[in-house]
Structure formats: structure tokens, C-alpha cells
Enzyme design. Structure first.
Site, PDB file in Angstrom:
ATOM      1  N   LYS A 224       4.847   8.361  -8.503  1.00 38.20           N
ATOM      2  CA  LYS A 224       6.311   8.460  -8.575  1.00 38.20           C
ATOM      3  C   LYS A 224       6.712   9.759  -9.248  1.00 38.20           C
ATOM      4  O   LYS A 224       7.597  10.470  -8.768  1.00 38.20           O
ATOM      5  CB  LYS A 224       6.865   7.299  -9.409  1.00 38.20           C
ATOM      6  CG  LYS A 224       7.206   6.075  -8.625  1.00 38.20           C
ATOM      7  CD  LYS A 224       7.744   5.014  -9.573  1.00 38.20           C
ATOM      8  CE  LYS A 224       7.298   3.662  -9.116  1.00 38.20           C
ATOM      9  NZ  LYS A 224       7.320   2.612 -10.068  1.00 38.20           N
TER      10      LYS A 224
ATOM     11  N   GLN B  43       8.548  -0.362 -14.835  1.00 34.30           N
ATOM     12  CA  GLN B  43       7.453  -0.841 -13.985  1.00 34.30           C
ATOM     13  C   GLN B  43       7.118  -2.298 -14.320  1.00 34.30           C
ATOM     14  O   GLN B  43       6.945  -2.654 -15.485  1.00 34.30           O
ATOM     15  CB  GLN B  43       6.224   0.054 -14.194  1.00 34.30           C
ATOM     16  CG  GLN B  43       5.051  -0.266 -13.299  1.00 34.30           C
ATOM     17  CD  GLN B  43       5.311   0.032 -11.825  1.00 34.30           C
ATOM     18  OE1 GLN B  43       6.130   0.869 -11.470  1.00 34.30           O
ATOM     19  NE2 GLN B  43       4.618  -0.663 -10.953  1.00 34.30           N
TER      20      GLN B  43
ATOM     21  N   ASP C  68      15.993   0.382  -8.839  1.00 36.01           N
ATOM     22  CA  ASP C  68      15.129  -0.656  -8.264  1.00 36.01           C
ATOM     23  C   ASP C  68      15.948  -1.746  -7.566  1.00 36.01           C
ATOM     24  O   ASP C  68      15.393  -2.532  -6.795  1.00 36.01           O
ATOM     25  CB  ASP C  68      14.314  -1.340  -9.378  1.00 36.01           C
ATOM     26  CG  ASP C  68      12.856  -0.920  -9.382  1.00 36.01           C
ATOM     27  OD1 ASP C  68      12.330  -0.568  -8.308  1.00 36.01           O
ATOM     28  OD2 ASP C  68      12.243  -0.963 -10.465  1.00 36.01           O
TER      29      ASP C  68
HETATM   30  N1  GUN Z   1       5.879  -3.324  -9.403  1.00 33.89           N
HETATM   31  C1  GUN Z   1       5.505  -3.447  -8.102  1.00 33.89           C
HETATM   32  N2  GUN Z   1       6.451  -2.952  -7.289  1.00 33.89           N
HETATM   33  C2  GUN Z   1       7.460  -2.536  -8.078  1.00 33.89           C
HETATM   34  C3  GUN Z   1       8.705  -1.910  -7.817  1.00 33.89           C
HETATM   35  O1  GUN Z   1       9.129  -1.674  -6.668  1.00 33.89           O
HETATM   36  N3  GUN Z   1       9.446  -1.608  -8.911  1.00 33.89           N
HETATM   37  C4  GUN Z   1       9.027  -1.879 -10.169  1.00 33.89           C
HETATM   38  N4  GUN Z   1       9.837  -1.564 -11.174  1.00 33.89           N
HETATM   39  N5  GUN Z   1       7.870  -2.442 -10.454  1.00 33.89           N
HETATM   40  C5  GUN Z   1       7.091  -2.762  -9.403  1.00 33.89           C
END
Ligand code: GUN
Length: 299
Positions: free
Chosen positions: A53, A97, A120
Site C-alpha cells: 500500500k 489494518q 475503507d
Molecule cells: N484486512 C484485510 N483486508 C483489509 C482491508 O481491505 N482493509 C483493512 N483495513 N484491513 C484489511
């Protein structure tokens, strides 16, 4: 094999390129979108994801802020960090996350994020906006799936869609997005009776269950669009002892012989998640400044 293979890697690269173009336009007015990522603990998959990311955020010209906390971080520490990021004018998007360490209440953290920075789309305000058809932030993975579906079939009205999986991150928002496209939507899950028969009705089948090769070729309606969200690591003894490979929730070769279009794993849905996160961060940056969102999604 008869199905069109939907190249998510190529689509994601194109979308990132369009985001980068829009970010370059903003930078002429002195605007640099910023994305803050919070990672607590050292889960290896999460670490890789967060690193990717950060790299891709910088590649499209945005600013990346990484906050790495120990696995022992308290809920109060994470909430205090989120409050700081909410107040920081350089931060347009906040991503915490998941999963968080067990001592932290994830829902409390999600609800502490400013809904205007919730790239998100997990905050109940944004989930509710999606449900009521009001513009907001849409979770990245289902948004990526919808873009891929519409890349092979722009008008989905009246189609039967089946989503396997009812998580807040994928299944539920996916169902809402498809409903928003006027599909007739069924959400199937672990307690669904005769899942195979339910799947066989689907013009659009989205599998998000996390079980390797669960969906077989004879579950697929001929010509259907099949979207495989699964990322499952399985042993790969052919490559050597202890080696693994990644497979989806759909038995690919069998399904590709029947489907009209299908996403591969890897190279299908996976690359779309971060591309959509960058898209959402651009949306947040524009919204916070009262600027129009550039058109990006027309493929
Ligand atoms: N963990 C797995 N996929 C995601 C996601 O799309 N966003 C976040 N914040 N955590 C994750």
C-alpha cells in the site's frame, strides 16, 4: 477453456494510472492527497499488504504515512492515534489494518475514524450510505469486483447475482453494490441449503469464503461472470517440500470451461483492492476541499 479471463492486474494498473493523472492535476493547485495506514502487530500477510500500500501510494504521487504499533498496543493508544489522524489536515484517508490484536475492539476503532476519512468504507455511516444509495466510501475489495464485472458487462440490470460470503468487508457491501446495479441478489453463506443449486442460478457469481477450490465447474451457469475473491495458500509439493501456492475459492480450470468470464487467482481481484483504496483516497481529498471527483472508472 472458453471463458474470457478478466485481467485484474491490467485493470488495476490502468486505474492507478488514472488516479496518478488526477493527483498530478491536483498538485498544480498545491494539493497532495495523504493516506495514513495503521498496523498493530507483525502478522506477515498484513505487513506485506501494508508495504505494498505504502509503495503504490507514493507511486501515484500521494503522501503515505505509516504508523507501526507493537502487537501489545492498547486500545487507548490506537484510539488516540486515530484521533490525531482525524485532526491532521495532511491526512485525507485513514486505514487501520485488520485484524487488530485481540485486546483491541475493532468495531470501536472503526467507529472512531472520521467518516470523511474512512477510505475503507467500514464505518457504519459509510456502510449505511451504501445501503441507502447515498454517495460515500465503498469498501475497496467489493468496489474492485464491481469494476471488473462491469468491465465485461456494463449493464447488469435484471441479472441474477449470487454472493457467497456475508462478511462486512466483502459479502455484504458486494450485495449492496449489485443491488444498486439492479441485480436480483442472493447472499449465500455457510448455512445456505443446497449451495450448488443456488450458484447454478447465478449470472454473476462472487465467491468470498476463503476455502480453496470450493466452487466447482458444475456449480457454474454456462456463460456466467465468475469473480473469485479467495486468496488461499495451499501446499505445492511439485515446487518442492514446504512450498506453497495461492489458489482462489473457485476451481479455476473447471469453472473457466463453463463460465463466460472469470477472474484468475492471483491477478484478478487482488490487485484491485489497493487500486480502489487509492481511488477512495483521491475521493476523500477532493471531498474535503469541495472539489469535484475526477471521472476514473469508465473502462
Ligand atoms: N484486512 C484485510 N483486508 C483489509 C482491508 O481491505 N482493509 C483493512 N483495513 N484491513 C484489511
Amino acid at each position: 477453456m472458453s471463458a474470457t479471463i478478466i485481467d485484474g492486474k491490467a485493470y488495476a494498473a490502468g486505474l492507478r494510472g488514472r488516479v496518478a493523472g488526477a493527483v498530478a492535476d491536483l498538485s498544480r493547485d498545491g494539493v497532495v492527497p495523504g493516506l495514513a495506514v495503521v498496523l498493530a502487530g507483525s502478522d506477515p500477510a498484513s505487513q506485506i499488504y501494508v508495504r505494498n500500500k505504502a509503495r503504490q501510494t507514493v507511486e501515484v504521487g500521494m503522501e503515505s504515512f505509516e504508523h507501526l504499533l507493537p502487537a501489545t498496543a492498547s486500545e487507548a493508544e490506537v484510539l488516540a492515534l486515530v484521533a490525531r489522524l482525524n485532526a491532521d489536515p495532511a491526512v485525507d484517508g485513514i486505514l487501520v489494518q485488520l485484524p487488530l490484536p485481540a485486546q483491541i475492539d475493532s468495531q470501536k476503532v472503526i467507529e472512531a475514524i472520521d467518516p470523511g476519512k474512512d477510505v475503507d468504507g467500514f464505518h457504519p455511516i459509510n456502510a449505511g450510505r451504501l445501503m441507502t444509495g447515498v454517495p460515500g466510501f465503498v469498501s475497496c475489495t467489493p468496489l474492485g469486483c464491481l469494476l471488473l464485472i462491469r468491465s465485461v458487462r456494463p449493464d447488469l440490470a435484471g441479472l441474477d447475482a449470487v454472493v457467497i460470503g456475508r462478511s462486512n468487508i466483502v459479502g455484504k457491501p458486494m450485495a449492496q453494490l449489485l443491488l444498486g446495479q439492479s441485480c436480483t441478489v442472493t447472499v449465500a453463506h455457510s448455512r445456505t441449503r443446497d449451495l450448488e443449486a443456488v450458484c447454478r442460478r447465478a449470472d454473476i457469481l462472487v465467491a468470498a469464503v476463503g476455502r480453496p477450490d470450493m466452487v466447482r465447474g458444475d456449480w457454474i451457469k454456462p456463460g456466467a461472470i465468475v469473480i473469485d475473491v479467495g486468496i488461499n495458500r495451499v501446499p505445492n509439493p511439485q515446487a518442492g517440500e514446504g512450498k506453497t501456492r495461492v489458489v482462489g475459492d473457485v476451481a479455476f480450470a473447471e469453472a473457466a470451461a463453463v463460465a463466460g468470464a472469470i477472474t484468475p487467482v492471483p491477478g484478478g481481484v487482488g490487485p484491485m483492492t489497493i487500486a480502489c483504496l487509492l481511488r477512495n483516497t483521491l475521493q476523500a481529498a477532493c471531498q474535503r476541499r469541495g472539489l469535484p471527483m475526477p471521472a476514473l472508472d469508465a473502462a
